[in-house]
Design a protein around this motif. Structure first.
Motif, PDB file in Angstrom:
ATOM      1  N   MET A   1       5.851  -1.451 -73.068  1.00  0.00           N
ATOM      2  CA  MET A   1       5.447  -2.817 -73.325  1.00  0.00           C
ATOM      3  C   MET A   1       4.176  -2.801 -74.176  1.00  0.00           C
ATOM      4  SD  MET A   1       7.696  -4.647 -71.761  1.00  0.00           S
ATOM      5  CE  MET A   1       7.017  -6.258 -71.569  1.00  0.00           C
ATOM      6  N   GLY A   2       4.110  -3.727 -75.089  1.00  0.00           N
ATOM      7  CA  GLY A   2       2.954  -3.796 -75.978  1.00  0.00           C
ATOM      8  C   GLY A   2       2.702  -5.207 -76.458  1.00  0.00           C
ATOM      9  N   TYR A   3       1.811  -5.328 -77.422  1.00  0.00           N
ATOM     10  CA  TYR A   3       1.346  -6.620 -77.895  1.00  0.00           C
ATOM     11  C   TYR A   3       1.484  -6.708 -79.409  1.00  0.00           C
ATOM     12  CZ  TYR A   3      -0.541  -6.301 -73.239  1.00  0.00           C
ATOM     13  OH  TYR A   3      -0.655  -6.126 -71.885  1.00  0.00           O
ATOM     14  N   ARG A   4       2.044  -7.809 -79.886  1.00  0.00           N
ATOM     15  CA  ARG A   4       2.166  -8.042 -81.325  1.00  0.00           C
ATOM     16  C   ARG A   4       0.792  -8.279 -81.928  1.00  0.00           C
ATOM     17  NH1 ARG A   4       7.110 -10.282 -83.891  1.00  0.00           N
ATOM     18  NH2 ARG A   4       8.826  -9.698 -82.551  1.00  0.00           N
ATOM     19  N   GLY A   5       0.727  -8.212 -83.245  1.00  0.00           N
ATOM     20  CA  GLY A   5      -0.523  -8.365 -83.968  1.00  0.00           C
ATOM     21  C   GLY A   5      -1.330  -9.595 -83.608  1.00  0.00           C
ATOM     22  N   PRO A   6      -0.741 -10.799 -83.625  1.00  0.00           N
ATOM     23  CA  PRO A   6      -1.533 -11.995 -83.303  1.00  0.00           C
ATOM     24  C   PRO A   6      -2.135 -11.963 -81.895  1.00  0.00           C
ATOM     25  CG  PRO A   6       0.488 -12.620 -84.429  1.00  0.00           C
ATOM     26  CD  PRO A   6       0.605 -11.153 -84.119  1.00  0.00           C
ATOM     27  N   VAL A   7      -1.417 -11.397 -80.935  1.00  0.00           N
ATOM     28  CA  VAL A   7      -1.925 -11.291 -79.570  1.00  0.00           C
ATOM     29  C   VAL A   7      -3.077 -10.287 -79.528  1.00  0.00           C
ATOM     30  CG1 VAL A   7      -1.346 -10.597 -77.202  1.00  0.00           C
ATOM     31  CG2 VAL A   7       0.262 -11.983 -78.527  1.00  0.00           C
ATOM     32  N   ALA A   8      -2.903  -9.147 -80.212  1.00  0.00           N
ATOM     33  CA  ALA A   8      -3.971  -8.136 -80.283  1.00  0.00           C
ATOM     34  C   ALA A   8      -5.218  -8.725 -80.929  1.00  0.00           C
ATOM     35  CB  ALA A   8      -3.482  -6.910 -81.050  1.00  0.00           C
ATOM     36  N   GLN A  18      -8.249  -8.520 -90.751  1.00  0.00           N
ATOM     37  CA  GLN A  18      -8.929  -7.299 -90.307  1.00  0.00           C
ATOM     38  C   GLN A  18      -7.932  -6.336 -89.675  1.00  0.00           C
ATOM     39  OE1 GLN A  18     -11.908  -9.404 -87.881  1.00  0.00           O
ATOM     40  NE2 GLN A  18     -13.469  -8.156 -88.910  1.00  0.00           N
ATOM     41  N   LEU A  19      -7.076  -6.848 -88.804  1.00  0.00           N
ATOM     42  CA  LEU A  19      -6.082  -6.020 -88.132  1.00  0.00           C
ATOM     43  C   LEU A  19      -5.195  -5.316 -89.156  1.00  0.00           C
ATOM     44  CD1 LEU A  19      -4.740  -5.372 -85.261  1.00  0.00           C
ATOM     45  CD2 LEU A  19      -3.089  -7.115 -85.934  1.00  0.00           C
ATOM     46  N   ASP A  20      -4.721  -6.057 -90.120  1.00  0.00           N
ATOM     47  CA  ASP A  20      -3.848  -5.498 -91.148  1.00  0.00           C
ATOM     48  C   ASP A  20      -4.571  -4.417 -91.953  1.00  0.00           C
ATOM     49  OD1 ASP A  20      -1.357  -5.506 -92.690  1.00  0.00           O
ATOM     50  OD2 ASP A  20      -2.591  -6.360 -94.299  1.00  0.00           O
ATOM     51  N   TYR A  21      -5.807  -4.697 -92.355  1.00  0.00           N
ATOM     52  CA  TYR A  21      -6.581  -3.732 -93.138  1.00  0.00           C
ATOM     53  C   TYR A  21      -6.832  -2.457 -92.337  1.00  0.00           C
ATOM     54  CZ  TYR A  21     -10.416  -1.588 -95.692  1.00  0.00           C
ATOM     55  OH  TYR A  21     -11.212  -0.693 -96.358  1.00  0.00           O
ATOM     56  N   TRP A  22      -7.216  -2.613 -91.065  1.00  0.00           N
ATOM     57  CA  TRP A  22      -7.501  -1.446 -90.232  1.00  0.00           C
ATOM     58  C   TRP A  22      -6.247  -0.612 -89.995  1.00  0.00           C
ATOM     59  CZ3 TRP A  22     -10.874  -4.260 -86.029  1.00  0.00           C
ATOM     60  CH2 TRP A  22     -12.077  -4.667 -86.613  1.00  0.00           C
ATOM     61  N   THR A  25      -5.443   1.218 -93.414  1.00  0.00           N
ATOM     62  CA  THR A  25      -6.397   2.295 -93.722  1.00  0.00           C
ATOM     63  C   THR A  25      -6.479   3.326 -92.592  1.00  0.00           C
ATOM     64  OG1 THR A  25      -8.257   1.031 -92.829  1.00  0.00           O
ATOM     65  CG2 THR A  25      -7.799   0.812 -95.208  1.00  0.00           C
ATOM     66  N   LYS A  26      -5.628   3.171 -91.596  1.00  0.00           N
ATOM     67  CA  LYS A  26      -5.505   4.102 -90.470  1.00  0.00           C
ATOM     68  C   LYS A  26      -6.754   4.178 -89.586  1.00  0.00           C
ATOM     69  CE  LYS A  26      -2.154   6.973 -92.943  1.00  0.00           C
ATOM     70  NZ  LYS A  26      -1.000   6.269 -92.559  1.00  0.00           N
ATOM     71  N   LEU A  27      -7.556   3.125 -89.582  1.00  0.00           N
ATOM     72  CA  LEU A  27      -8.699   3.082 -88.677  1.00  0.00           C
ATOM     73  C   LEU A  27      -8.190   2.901 -87.243  1.00  0.00           C
ATOM     74  CD1 LEU A  27     -11.760   2.974 -88.133  1.00  0.00           C
ATOM     75  CD2 LEU A  27     -11.649   0.516 -88.535  1.00  0.00           C
ATOM     76  N   VAL A  28      -7.362   1.886 -87.046  1.00  0.00           N
ATOM     77  CA  VAL A  28      -6.714   1.667 -85.748  1.00  0.00           C
ATOM     78  C   VAL A  28      -5.262   1.323 -86.039  1.00  0.00           C
ATOM     79  CG1 VAL A  28      -6.690   0.381 -83.579  1.00  0.00           C
ATOM     80  CG2 VAL A  28      -8.856   0.743 -84.773  1.00  0.00           C
ATOM     81  N   GLU A  29      -4.394   2.292 -85.798  1.00  0.00           N
ATOM     82  CA  GLU A  29      -2.959   2.093 -86.013  1.00  0.00           C
ATOM     83  C   GLU A  29      -2.280   1.765 -84.684  1.00  0.00           C
ATOM     84  OE1 GLU A  29      -1.127   4.810 -89.268  1.00  0.00           O
ATOM     85  OE2 GLU A  29      -2.511   6.047 -88.091  1.00  0.00           O
ATOM     86  N   PRO A  30      -1.248   0.953 -84.723  1.00  0.00           N
ATOM     87  CA  PRO A  30      -0.522   0.658 -83.483  1.00  0.00           C
ATOM     88  C   PRO A  30       0.206   1.907 -82.994  1.00  0.00           C
ATOM     89  CG  PRO A  30       0.623  -0.274 -85.370  1.00  0.00           C
ATOM     90  CD  PRO A  30      -0.674   0.283 -85.882  1.00  0.00           C
ATOM     91  N   SER A  31       0.035   2.229 -81.728  1.00  0.00           N
ATOM     92  CA  SER A  31       0.643   3.451 -81.208  1.00  0.00           C
ATOM     93  C   SER A  31       2.080   3.249 -80.743  1.00  0.00           C
ATOM     94  CB  SER A  31      -0.194   4.016 -80.062  1.00  0.00           C
ATOM     95  OG  SER A  31      -0.278   3.093 -79.003  1.00  0.00           O
ATOM     96  N   LEU A  32       2.491   1.997 -80.497  1.00  0.00           N
ATOM     97  CA  LEU A  32       3.846   1.774 -80.006  1.00  0.00           C
ATOM     98  C   LEU A  32       4.864   1.589 -81.130  1.00  0.00           C
ATOM     99  CD1 LEU A  32       3.146  -0.562 -76.964  1.00  0.00           C
ATOM    100  CD2 LEU A  32       3.463   1.923 -77.006  1.00  0.00           C
ATOM    101  N   ALA A  41       7.350  -5.960 -87.184  1.00  0.00           N
ATOM    102  CA  ALA A  41       6.108  -6.280 -86.484  1.00  0.00           C
ATOM    103  C   ALA A  41       5.500  -5.024 -85.869  1.00  0.00           C
ATOM    104  CB  ALA A  41       6.376  -7.302 -85.390  1.00  0.00           C
ATOM    105  N   ARG A  42       4.183  -4.901 -86.025  1.00  0.00           N
ATOM    106  CA  ARG A  42       3.469  -3.823 -85.363  1.00  0.00           C
ATOM    107  C   ARG A  42       3.388  -4.160 -83.869  1.00  0.00           C
ATOM    108  NH1 ARG A  42      -0.310  -4.923 -89.870  1.00  0.00           N
ATOM    109  NH2 ARG A  42       0.085  -3.342 -91.449  1.00  0.00           N
ATOM    110  N   LEU A  43       3.326  -3.112 -83.051  1.00  0.00           N
ATOM    111  CA  LEU A  43       3.214  -3.308 -81.611  1.00  0.00           C
ATOM    112  C   LEU A  43       2.091  -2.414 -81.083  1.00  0.00           C
ATOM    113  CD1 LEU A  43       4.679  -5.078 -79.558  1.00  0.00           C
ATOM    114  CD2 LEU A  43       6.121  -3.125 -79.008  1.00  0.00           C
ATOM    115  N   TYR A  44       1.076  -3.052 -80.498  1.00  0.00           N
ATOM    116  CA  TYR A  44      -0.131  -2.366 -80.047  1.00  0.00           C
ATOM    117  C   TYR A  44      -0.127  -2.169 -78.539  1.00  0.00           C
ATOM    118  CZ  TYR A  44      -2.033  -3.260 -84.677  1.00  0.00           C
ATOM    119  OH  TYR A  44      -2.235  -3.273 -86.028  1.00  0.00           O
TER     120      TYR A  44
END
Length: 171
Positions: A1-8, A18-22, A25-32, A41-44
């Protein structure tokens, strides 16, 4: 279970830009689940959202993105359990990890102004923010990966639920 971008974004207090840029640029990538093309959709994970909020706090206090990258790389090497036990300190130029009061005192006695981020406190803030927000499975049993589940319902056990259960068993 994880969280979509807007929820994160909501839980971490950052913009979607900011989320998209990070993520790019691989600063904080979604692990799920990372974005895999247009419309995906990314899942965090909970840990990802925690790191997003720590990055936001460091940026707010004026730490350079280069120093934040170094600090986040160090945090990635640590387990989820360890994060709640550390305090990040910075003098504006460098970021230090302090796991004991002696380390904090050494930094403060150096004569420079420092600030600290107690990751355990940020952890509790993120936990509270995410408690009522929708989460999503990284994949459902039938292969459909778009099923959203409100945090208050559902039987699947996510990272946050596992941590809560472990904490309740210990007390």
């Amino acid at each position: 279970m994880g969280y979509r971008g807007p929820v994160a974004c909501s839980a971490a207090g950052i913009t979607y830009r900011q989320l998209d840029y990070w993520a790019r640029t691989k600063l904080v990538e979604p692990s799920l689940r990372n974005a895999s093309g247009s419309g995906s959709a990314r899942l965090y994970s909970f840990r990802d959202v925690l790191v997003l909020k720590v990055v936001k706090r460091l940026l707010d206090t004026g730490v350079s993105l280069q120093q934040i990258r170094a600090a986040i790389e160090h945090l990635r090497e640590r387990g989820v359990e360890d994060l709640a036990e550390i305090t990040l300190m910075s003098d504006g130029a460098s970021v230090y990890e302090c796991t004991s009061t002696e380390e904090v005192i050494d930094l403060v006695q150096g004569g420079q102004g420092v600030f600290g981020i107690a990751v355990g406190r940020v952890w509790r803030e993120v936990e509270g923010s995410l408690a009522e927000l929708p989460r999503e499975r990284s994949e459902t049993p039938d292969g459909d990966d778009k099923a959203s589940v409100p945090a208050a319902q559902g039987h699947a056990v996510d990272e946050l639920s596992q941590l809560r259960a472990k904490r309740q068993q210990a007390s």
